[in-house]
Design a protein around this motif. Structure first.
Motif, PDB file in Angstrom:
ATOM      1  N   ALA A  37      34.229  36.966  67.972  1.00  0.00           N
ATOM      2  CA  ALA A  37      34.847  35.601  68.025  1.00  0.00           C
ATOM      3  C   ALA A  37      36.615  35.894  68.181  1.00  0.00           C
ATOM      4  N   ILE A  38      37.137  36.869  67.610  1.00  0.00           N
ATOM      5  CA  ILE A  38      38.376  36.996  67.937  1.00  0.00           C
ATOM      6  C   ILE A  38      38.794  37.616  69.146  1.00  0.00           C
ATOM      7  N   ALA A  39      37.937  38.518  69.624  1.00  0.00           N
ATOM      8  CA  ALA A  39      38.067  39.068  71.039  1.00  0.00           C
ATOM      9  C   ALA A  39      37.983  37.848  72.024  1.00  0.00           C
ATOM     10  N   ALA A  40      36.915  37.078  71.773  1.00  0.00           N
ATOM     11  CA  ALA A  40      36.548  36.034  72.599  1.00  0.00           C
ATOM     12  C   ALA A  40      37.977  34.918  72.650  1.00  0.00           C
ATOM     13  N   SER A  41      38.688  34.899  71.703  1.00  0.00           N
ATOM     14  CA  SER A  41      39.671  33.895  71.560  1.00  0.00           C
ATOM     15  C   SER A  41      41.116  34.474  72.179  1.00  0.00           C
ATOM     16  N   ARG A  42      41.099  35.698  72.488  1.00  0.00           N
ATOM     17  CA  ARG A  42      42.134  36.482  73.271  1.00  0.00           C
ATOM     18  C   ARG A  42      41.963  36.753  74.543  1.00  0.00           C
ATOM     19  N   ASP A  43      43.187  36.869  75.351  1.00  0.00           N
ATOM     20  CA  ASP A  43      42.973  37.291  76.916  1.00  0.00           C
ATOM     21  C   ASP A  43      42.868  38.685  76.902  1.00  0.00           C
ATOM     22  N   ASN A  44      42.630  39.100  78.297  1.00  0.00           N
ATOM     23  CA  ASN A  44      42.198  40.407  78.658  1.00  0.00           C
ATOM     24  C   ASN A  44      43.330  41.342  78.456  1.00  0.00           C
ATOM     25  N   GLN A  45      44.724  40.857  78.698  1.00  0.00           N
ATOM     26  CA  GLN A  45      45.787  41.588  78.577  1.00  0.00           C
ATOM     27  C   GLN A  45      45.942  42.005  76.828  1.00  0.00           C
ATOM     28  N   ARG A  46      45.692  41.013  76.195  1.00  0.00           N
ATOM     29  CA  ARG A  46      45.893  41.289  74.807  1.00  0.00           C
ATOM     30  C   ARG A  46      44.885  42.257  74.004  1.00  0.00           C
ATOM     31  N   LEU A  47      43.591  42.325  74.941  1.00  0.00           N
ATOM     32  CA  LEU A  47      42.633  43.194  74.569  1.00  0.00           C
ATOM     33  C   LEU A  47      42.867  44.721  74.849  1.00  0.00           C
ATOM     34  N   ALA A  48      43.741  44.631  75.950  1.00  0.00           N
ATOM     35  CA  ALA A  48      44.081  46.076  76.422  1.00  0.00           C
ATOM     36  C   ALA A  48      45.391  46.545  75.874  1.00  0.00           C
ATOM     37  N   GLN A  49      45.569  46.338  74.557  1.00  0.00           N
ATOM     38  CA  GLN A  49      46.874  46.565  73.852  1.00  0.00           C
ATOM     39  C   GLN A  49      46.272  47.553  72.521  1.00  0.00           C
ATOM     40  N   THR A  50      47.150  48.359  72.063  1.00  0.00           N
ATOM     41  CA  THR A  50      47.108  49.025  70.610  1.00  0.00           C
ATOM     42  C   THR A  50      48.185  48.332  69.839  1.00  0.00           C
ATOM     43  N   PRO A  51      47.857  47.907  68.511  1.00  0.00           N
ATOM     44  CA  PRO A  51      46.624  47.913  68.043  1.00  0.00           C
ATOM     45  C   PRO A  51      45.875  46.729  68.432  1.00  0.00           C
ATOM     46  N   PRO A  52      44.443  46.676  68.173  1.00  0.00           N
ATOM     47  CA  PRO A  52      43.597  45.777  68.700  1.00  0.00           C
ATOM     48  C   PRO A  52      43.898  44.337  67.770  1.00  0.00           C
ATOM     49  N   PRO A  53      43.672  43.348  68.460  1.00  0.00           N
ATOM     50  CA  PRO A  53      43.991  41.959  67.565  1.00  0.00           C
ATOM     51  C   PRO A  53      43.040  41.732  66.343  1.00  0.00           C
ATOM     52  N   PHE A  54      43.563  41.344  65.290  1.00  0.00           N
ATOM     53  CA  PHE A  54      42.920  41.123  64.013  1.00  0.00           C
ATOM     54  C   PHE A  54      42.857  39.763  63.821  1.00  0.00           C
ATOM     55  N   TRP A  55      43.515  38.941  64.652  1.00  0.00           N
ATOM     56  CA  TRP A  55      43.427  37.440  64.085  1.00  0.00           C
ATOM     57  C   TRP A  55      43.064  36.637  65.521  1.00  0.00           C
ATOM     58  N   PHE A  56      42.573  35.406  65.213  1.00  0.00           N
ATOM     59  CA  PHE A  56      42.225  34.375  66.475  1.00  0.00           C
ATOM     60  C   PHE A  56      43.538  34.273  67.285  1.00  0.00           C
ATOM     61  N   GLY A  57      43.180  34.146  68.498  1.00  0.00           N
ATOM     62  CA  GLY A  57      44.234  33.736  69.635  1.00  0.00           C
ATOM     63  C   GLY A  57      43.991  32.132  69.824  1.00  0.00           C
ATOM     64  N   GLY A  58      44.368  31.472  70.784  1.00  0.00           N
ATOM     65  CA  GLY A  58      44.023  30.002  70.912  1.00  0.00           C
ATOM     66  C   GLY A  58      43.078  29.730  71.835  1.00  0.00           C
ATOM     67  N   GLY A  59      42.617  30.904  72.575  1.00  0.00           N
ATOM     68  CA  GLY A  59      41.537  30.470  73.802  1.00  0.00           C
ATOM     69  C   GLY A  59      40.155  30.494  73.527  1.00  0.00           C
ATOM     70  N   LEU A  60      39.760  30.369  72.368  1.00  0.00           N
ATOM     71  CA  LEU A  60      38.394  30.561  71.955  1.00  0.00           C
ATOM     72  C   LEU A  60      37.566  29.320  72.847  1.00  0.00           C
ATOM     73  N   PHE A  61      37.773  28.196  72.691  1.00  0.00           N
ATOM     74  CA  PHE A  61      37.001  27.297  73.097  1.00  0.00           C
ATOM     75  C   PHE A  61      36.888  27.243  74.888  1.00  0.00           C
ATOM     76  N   ASP A  62      38.142  27.563  75.286  1.00  0.00           N
ATOM     77  CA  ASP A  62      37.909  27.609  76.771  1.00  0.00           C
ATOM     78  C   ASP A  62      37.331  28.550  77.132  1.00  0.00           C
ATOM     79  N   LYS A  63      37.210  29.911  76.493  1.00  0.00           N
ATOM     80  CA  LYS A  63      36.351  31.031  77.025  1.00  0.00           C
ATOM     81  C   LYS A  63      34.730  30.553  76.798  1.00  0.00           C
ATOM     82  N   LEU A  64      34.480  30.073  75.690  1.00  0.00           N
ATOM     83  CA  LEU A  64      33.116  29.615  75.268  1.00  0.00           C
ATOM     84  C   LEU A  64      32.661  28.840  76.316  1.00  0.00           C
ATOM     85  N   GLU A  65      33.474  27.741  76.772  1.00  0.00           N
ATOM     86  CA  GLU A  65      33.127  26.855  77.976  1.00  0.00           C
ATOM     87  C   GLU A  65      33.024  27.468  79.140  1.00  0.00           C
ATOM     88  N   LEU A  66      33.982  28.489  79.445  1.00  0.00           N
ATOM     89  CA  LEU A  66      33.736  29.347  80.875  1.00  0.00           C
ATOM     90  C   LEU A  66      32.412  29.903  80.724  1.00  0.00           C
TER      91      LEU A  66
END
Lengths: 338, 302
Positions: free
Chosen positions: B57-86
């Motif tokens: 869920a955390i990864a789904a709430s982040r964009d790809n740029q954030r996922l391509a950084q270290t350290p990986p995200p440990f908390w939710f970003g704002g994009g979860l529902f947009d991504k789920l809808e997509l």
């Protein structure tokens, strides 16, 4: 008619039910006697044949979608069959078998299936055993732990595999980041042989450890308490009790889980397919984690040789039978030695 | 057995009638209280079990740029529902949900019904060939699905059923496990006397099934239904072979398709993976206790 006679006599004895509703008359009118005979004959027929009616749907479905395909796979393995025209079969004898035994990737896949099977099954069952032992203590919130460790089991192969691809990412994956923070260099979990096999195995381990722990826990709870009490009085430590009481009592269950996990491991398909999402069914650039299940898919559905795929399927079945026999022999040995 | 102790000493010490909660350590086996180490191990195991799902869920709430950084995200970003809808609209997941609900629902209900009557016959009715037929049922549990897919695929091609749901539903109705499970349950849960009493009352076998077996077997039927629903929902190999992503996919086929694009959108993939699993996680959260009980009950006799 002899049967009519005694069955007609039977109902009045246990009167009072639904079917023979009328009170017994001294001399039955012929019509009534006939009706009763008919009822009881129907009853007899019901008792004799309804068991078969109850089991027949399963066996009909099994015949159509289980047994027939099983046998037909053997037949198809002796033919050349192309995916594009799956109903055109041309006799090929043992050619398909010769072809796959000549293919180094067949043996590679067989070896990978074996090693991935061991890497995924052995730690999984050992951890499950340990977890079950702990769950068997008196615990607060024990239901919570049990449900939580079933969550991976509820996760599908597709979801779990795609997630693990990301977790095992070489550059930005969480696992390499965690290893990096304790000073271990980045590992290429996709392209190196053993790391990739370990990563694929870890998907299996993650999904199934909790489930197996519950099965062990159930068996542990069935062990009579006085076995432990007498062992404790005997001065056995907790560890000794585990070794000398728990493990021997669990032997049938352990064997059962070993058989089930072995069958599962021999069919591994979705995990290695999706762990390598973009590169087809080769199981890595150098086939480093291609299993037999994946190799069969590659031959049948990528290279379009369904006959060859059938031959691979049958060799997998024969391997399973050999494993089954080995298991059986080992379990008999164990039983004999105890 | 390796325990050498004989009975007398054990009998010499009278057992307390009920174990008091305060007693610690000395208790053997199943009644030991867990120490802190046990809780720590369990805690780690629970985190390992649950964290990957949360992180999906955390990864789904982040964009790809954030996922391509270290350290990986440990908390939710704002994009979860947009991504789920997509994921819902783009990856055909909406249709896939509908399809999978039908597939899993129809096969779970059918399996439960057929397994209950067959299990009842094997557990409680006498008929010629019962033992041999039961052995066949157990034997069929060992047959790997790979041995069936080629002919099944030919059948589907012959019948022109590619991309149609019945191609997935029909083969999934064969469940030897279900028959075995219901037999084991009815063996101990259904007393012979009740069946006999119904018989004496003149009830036919079908009436016995409707009025005696089904009410008795209801808890086991519910558990079996849930297990079969989960299994069919998650089934991968066969649906993947006969359904296509654009045709009439099940959730697993659609989710697998997400991962195979040319430029994989990691966060979209995670959104799809999350959606594909979410319904089952909700079911497990609600009925977890019953499912755990069902698995453990089926296990002892396995």
């Amino acid at each position: 008619m002899a049967t009519r006679h005694d069955t007609a006599a039977a109902p009045p004895v246990k009167e009072g039910g639904a079917a023979p509703a009328r009170p017994p008359a001294e001399a039955l009118p012929p019509q009534e006697a006939k009706r009763r005979a008919r009822l009881s004959r129907r009853w007899q027929r019901d008792v004799r044949w309804s068991p078969y009616a109850f089991v027949s749907p399963f066996f009909l479905l099994f015949a159509a979608f289980g047994l027939f395909p099983l046998i037909y796979t053997a037949w198809a393995s002796l033919h050349t069959v192309e995916l594009t025209a799956p109903t055109d079969m041309e006799w090929a004898g043992l050619k398909n078998y010769v072809r796959i035994f000549d293919d180094e990737f067949y043996w590679n896949a067989a070896k990978n299936t074996l090693t991935i099977g061991i890497i995924s099954t052995v730690p999984q069952l050992m951890m499950a055993l340990g977890i079950a032992h702990i769950l068997n203590y008196r615990l607060r919130a024990s239901t919570f732990y049990r449900v939580a460790m079933l969550a991976p089991y509820a996760t599908s192969i597709a979801s779990a595999s795609l997630l693990f691809v990301l977790l095992f990412g070489r550059d930005y994956g969480m696992i390499n980041w965690a290893l990096g923070s304790v000073g271990i260099d980045h590992i290429d979990w996709q392209n190196e042989k053993w790391p990739s096999q370990f990563a694929v195995s870890s998907i299996v381990i993650w999904r199934w450890t909790g489930y197996n722990a519950l099965i062990y826990l159930a068996a542990m709870q069935a062990i009579p308490q006085d076995l432990y009490e007498s062992a404790a009085l005997d001065g056995a430590s907790r560890w000794q009790q585990f070794i000398h009481v728990t493990l021997p009592s669990l032997r049938p269950t352990i064997l059962f889980t070993v058989v089930v996990s072995t069958i599962g491991a021999s069919q591994l398909f979705g995990e290695p397919l999706l762990f390598n999402a973009n590169k087809g069914a080769s199981g890595g650039a150098e086939h480093q984690f291609q299993t037999l299940g994946l190799y069969m898919y590659e031959q049948g559905w990528v290279n379009q040789h369904l006959g060859r795929a059938s031959a691979i399927a049958w060799t997998m079945f024969l391997i399973l039978i050999v494993i089954g026999i080995v298991n059986y022999v080992i379990s008999r040995r164990l039983r004999a030695s105890s | 057995m390796t325990t050498t102790l004989t009975k007398p000493p054990a009998d010499a010490e009278p057992k307390p009638p009920k174990r008091s909660r305060g007693m610690k350590a000395a208790r053997a086996g199943g009644h030991m209280h867990a120490g802190p180490v046990a809780y720590i191990i369990l805690g780690v195991f629970t985190v390992v079990s649950l964290f990957p799902l949360v992180w999906t869920a955390i990864a789904a709430s982040r964009d790809n740029q954030r996922l391509a950084q270290t350290p990986p995200p440990f908390w939710f970003g704002g994009g979860l529902f947009d991504k789920l809808e997509l994921a819902w609209t783009d990856a055909n997941l909406g249709e896939a949900f509908f399809n999978t609900t039908i597939v899993a629902g129809v096969s779970a209900l059918t399996i439960v019904f057929l397994s209950t009557i067959a299990g009842f016959a094997f557990a409680k009715l006498r008929f010629r060939g019962r033992g041999a037929l039961m052995l066949i049922v157990i034997g069929t549990m060992m047959v790997p699905p790979q041995l069936q897919v080629v002919p099944l695929y030919m059948m589907v091609a012959e019948l022109d059923w590619t991309d149609q749901l019945q191609a997935v539903i029909l083969p999934s109705l064969v469940s030897a496990f279900g028959v075995f499970f219901m037999r084991q349950y009815l063996l101990q849960a259904l007393p012979d006397e009740i069946i006999e009493a119904a018989r004496v009352d003149g009830a036919s076998s079908w009436r016995v099934v409707w009025h005696v077996v089904f009410p008795t077997a209801r808890p086991a039927m519910a558990v079996l239904g849930m297990l079969m629903f989960v299994q069919t929902w998650n089934d991968f190999l066969w649906p993947f072979l006969v359904l296509t992503q654009t045709g009439n996919p099940t959730v697993q086929v659609a989710v697998a398709g997400l991962g195979s694009g040319y430029t994989p959108d990691q966060s979209l993939i995670m959104a799809g993976a999350l959606l594909g699993t979410l319904p089952l996680l909700i079911v497990f959260a609600i009925f977890g206790k019953q499912i755990v009980g069902g698995i453990m009950q089926g296990a002892v006799k396995g």
